[in-house]
Enzyme design. Structure first.
Site, short mmCIF file in Angstrom:
data_model
loop_
_atom_site.label_atom_id
_atom_site.label_comp_id
_atom_site.label_asym_id
_atom_site.label_seq_id
_atom_site.Cartn_x
_atom_site.Cartn_y
_atom_site.Cartn_z
N CYS A 132 0.29 0.05 10.29
CA CYS A 132 -0.26 -0.94 9.37
C CYS A 132 0.77 -1.90 8.77
CB CYS A 132 -1.02 -0.24 8.24
SG CYS A 132 -1.89 -1.44 7.19
N CYS B 61 0.85 -1.20 0.00
CA CYS B 61 0.00 0.00 0.00
C CYS B 61 0.88 1.25 0.00
CB CYS B 61 -0.91 -0.01 1.23
SG CYS B 61 -2.03 1.40 1.25
N ARG C 168 -18.15 -1.93 17.58
CA ARG C 168 -17.49 -3.21 17.28
C ARG C 168 -16.18 -3.36 18.04
NH1 ARG C 168 -17.15 -3.28 12.00
NH2 ARG C 168 -19.28 -4.03 11.98
N CYS D 100 -20.03 -5.01 3.07
CA CYS D 100 -19.24 -3.86 3.54
C CYS D 100 -17.96 -3.85 2.72
CB CYS D 100 -18.93 -4.01 5.02
SG CYS D 100 -17.87 -2.69 5.67
N CYS E 4 -19.41 2.89 8.43
CA CYS E 4 -18.69 2.15 9.46
C CYS E 4 -17.41 2.93 9.69
CB CYS E 4 -18.39 0.73 8.98
SG CYS E 4 -17.31 -0.18 10.11
N CYS F 30 0.57 4.70 6.95
CA CYS F 30 -0.07 4.55 8.26
C CYS F 30 0.88 3.77 9.20
CB CYS F 30 -1.40 3.82 8.11
SG CYS F 30 -2.39 4.48 6.76
N CYS G 121 -17.09 -8.20 4.89
CA CYS G 121 -16.38 -6.94 4.64
C CYS G 121 -15.14 -7.18 3.79
CB CYS G 121 -16.00 -6.31 5.97
SG CYS G 121 -15.09 -4.78 5.76
N1 SAM Z 1 -6.76 0.76 3.06
C1 SAM Z 1 -8.05 1.03 3.56
C2 SAM Z 1 -8.07 2.13 4.59
O1 SAM Z 1 -7.04 2.44 5.15
O2 SAM Z 1 -9.15 2.65 4.83
C3 SAM Z 1 -8.75 -0.18 4.14
C4 SAM Z 1 -8.01 -1.19 4.96
S1 SAM Z 1 -7.25 -0.61 6.47
C5 SAM Z 1 -6.30 -2.03 6.90
C6 SAM Z 1 -8.61 -0.58 7.60
C7 SAM Z 1 -8.34 -0.25 9.05
O3 SAM Z 1 -7.67 -1.31 9.70
C8 SAM Z 1 -7.49 0.95 9.36
O4 SAM Z 1 -8.16 2.17 9.21
C9 SAM Z 1 -7.15 0.70 10.82
O5 SAM Z 1 -8.11 1.27 11.68
C10 SAM Z 1 -7.20 -0.84 10.93
N2 SAM Z 1 -5.86 -1.39 11.22
C11 SAM Z 1 -4.86 -1.57 10.33
N3 SAM Z 1 -3.77 -2.06 10.94
C12 SAM Z 1 -4.08 -2.21 12.25
C13 SAM Z 1 -3.36 -2.65 13.40
N4 SAM Z 1 -2.08 -3.02 13.33
N5 SAM Z 1 -4.00 -2.67 14.59
C14 SAM Z 1 -5.28 -2.26 14.68
N6 SAM Z 1 -6.01 -1.82 13.63
C15 SAM Z 1 -5.42 -1.77 12.43
C1 DTB Z 2 -11.47 -2.05 11.09
O1 DTB Z 2 -11.74 -1.05 11.81
N1 DTB Z 2 -10.69 -3.05 11.48
C2 DTB Z 2 -10.56 -4.03 10.41
C3 DTB Z 2 -11.55 -3.48 9.33
N2 DTB Z 2 -11.96 -2.24 9.87
C4 DTB Z 2 -11.16 -3.40 7.91
C5 DTB Z 2 -9.18 -4.28 9.97
C6 DTB Z 2 -8.23 -4.67 11.09
C7 DTB Z 2 -6.90 -4.94 10.51
C8 DTB Z 2 -5.93 -5.50 11.49
C9 DTB Z 2 -4.58 -5.74 10.92
C10 DTB Z 2 -4.53 -6.79 9.84
O2 DTB Z 2 -5.20 -7.83 9.90
O3 DTB Z 2 -3.72 -6.63 8.91
FE1 SF4 Z 3 -2.88 1.23 3.35
FE2 SF4 Z 3 -2.88 0.07 5.71
FE3 SF4 Z 3 -3.10 2.70 5.56
FE4 SF4 Z 3 -5.17 1.13 4.71
S1 SF4 Z 3 -4.39 1.33 6.80
S2 SF4 Z 3 -4.30 2.93 3.69
S3 SF4 Z 3 -3.99 -0.63 3.94
S4 SF4 Z 3 -1.31 1.47 4.93
#
Ligand code: SAM
Ligand code: DTB
Ligand code: SF4
Length: 334
Positions: free
Chosen positions: A79, A72, A279, A147, A207, A76, A116
């Site tokens: 992530c 990506c 959630r 979703c 959401c 973030c 989702c």
């Molecule tokens: N790329 C899209 C975005 O950022 O909206 C969708 C997928 S992103 C992985 C969705 C959400 O997952 C993020 O906004 C964040 O709140 C959650 N998330 C990602 N990594 C995480 C982590 N290590 N621990 C907890 N929540 C996480």
């Molecule tokens: C949200 O708030 N949590 C979910 C979903 N929306 C998309 C994602 C959590 C991701 C956790 C890290 C992973 O599995 O990579």
């Molecule tokens: Fe990309 Fe992860 Fe950020 Fe979503 S949360 S925009 S997957 S780096």
């Protein structure tokens, strides 16, 4: 004495959030006061509000699928899928429609009512978007709520998703506006709110939530919850994630959050958004059964089930079923 329009800081006995209609004018001081209540008082209030609007023994179950993993362009700091960090996540291109439909069928069989589909994109590119629309159509046709979490959208994309049968769009604000730039530099808090505006204008349900445990102060949690609750129409679904500390990301070895602070955040989300589903989202692998039970008591009434979130692990179905049995919880809509 009652003073019109006065918003007193809640005292221990004040019926804040219990007898009133949902409000959209919360001050950060009021929210901080709720977060600081004695734990028992806070849970009692949150549980009381929860019971007013929901069956406290029913939990809505969603299942996640990563339809495009890793690489990506966004940075973030939490992530595992950001291309900016070396986290060992295997990169995958957009999966096939059939793969999604098979996963959705399995999710339905295991008791999920919502499926989702999430993608590691800044936002969907034109070349991928039609396939995503077919995924949404196919999942909807299976009788599941749909979703998607695809990153930033424009108005046209939001309308097309709605027309394809999308019910919810997940797009988190993640933290307070003040802390946002410490966590993500490749897009702004305002960019996120714009997408949420497009999602609402298209008639989709929202959401939207965030993450606890990224080194934020209590004031940041209050500002994040304030932003959500004071929306003209607050999100129908509010995911509260506990940071999963991913080695290789800048937050990989940040200090652990006090579990009670996480539970307090759930409870205050319940008080501020009494009719939304709150959630209990990422991070359950590091929670005890007792901590999860307190989250349900505090008003959490939705979960992600299935052994994988997107790239990270999640409790097994057996473990969750055992927890449900021991607590007398039942899945919603089954
Ligand atoms: N790329 C899209 C975005 O950022 O909206 C969708 C997928 S992103 C992985 C969705 C959400 O997952 C993020 O906004 C964040 O709140 C959650 N998330 C990602 N990594 C995480 C982590 N290590 N621990 C907890 N929540 C996480
Ligand atoms: C949200 O708030 N949590 C979910 C979903 N929306 C998309 C994602 C959590 C991701 C956790 C890290 C992973 O599995 O990579
Ligand atoms: Fe990309 Fe992860 Fe950020 Fe979503 S949360 S925009 S997957 S780096």
């Amino acid at each position: 004495m009652h003073v019109a329009n006065a918003k007193p800081t809640p005292s221990v006995n004040a019926p804040v959030g219990i007898e009133e209609e949902p409000r959209h004018d919360w001050s950060v001081e009021e929210i901080e006061a709720l977060l600081s209540l004695p734990f028992n008082d806070l849970l009692y209030r949150a549980a009381t509000v929860h019971r007013k609007h929901f069956d406290p023994n029913r939990i809505q179950i969603s299942r996640l699928l990563s339809i495009k993993t890793g690489k990506c362009p966004e940075d973030c700091k939490y992530c595992p899928q950001s291309a900016h960090y070396d986290t060992g996540v295997e990169k995958e291109e957009l999966v096939e429609v059939d793969t999604v439909l098979n996963a959705a069928r399995a999710a339905k069989e295991s008791g999920a009512t919502r499926f989702c589909m999430a993608a590691a994109w800044r936002g969907p590119a034109a070349k991928d978007f039609n396939l995503v629309l077919r995924m949404v159509e196919g999942v909807k046709a299976l009788g599941l709520e749909t979703c998607a979490s695809l990153g930033l959208l424009d108005g046209d994309q939001a309308h097309k998703l709605k027309d394809a049968g999308l019910d919810y769009y997940n797009h988190n604000i993640d933290t307070s506006p003040e802390k946002y730039d410490d966590i993500i530099t490749t897009r702004t808090f305002e960019n996120r709110l714009e997408t949420i505006g497009h999602v609402r204008d298209a008639g989709l349900k929202v959401c939207c939530g965030g993450i606890v445990g990224m080194g934020e102060q209590q004031g940041d949690r209050a500002r994040m919850l304030q932003t959500l609750a004071n929306m003209k129409q607050p999100p129908e679904s509010v995911p509260i994630n506990l940071l999963i500390k991913i080695p290789g990301t800048p937050l990989g070895d940040i200090e652990d959050t006090d579990p009670f602070d996480f539970i307090r955040t759930i409870a205050v989300a319940r008080l501020l958004m009494p009719t939304s589903h709150v959630r209990l989202s990422a991070g359950r692998m590091s929670m005890s059964d007792e901590m999860q039970a307190l989250c349900f008591m505090a008003g959490a009434n939705s979960m992600f089930c299935g052994e994988r979130l997107l790239t990270a692990g999640n409790p097994t179905t057996d473990k969750d079923q055992s927890l449900f049995g021991r607590l007398g919880l039942k899945p919603e809509g089954v």
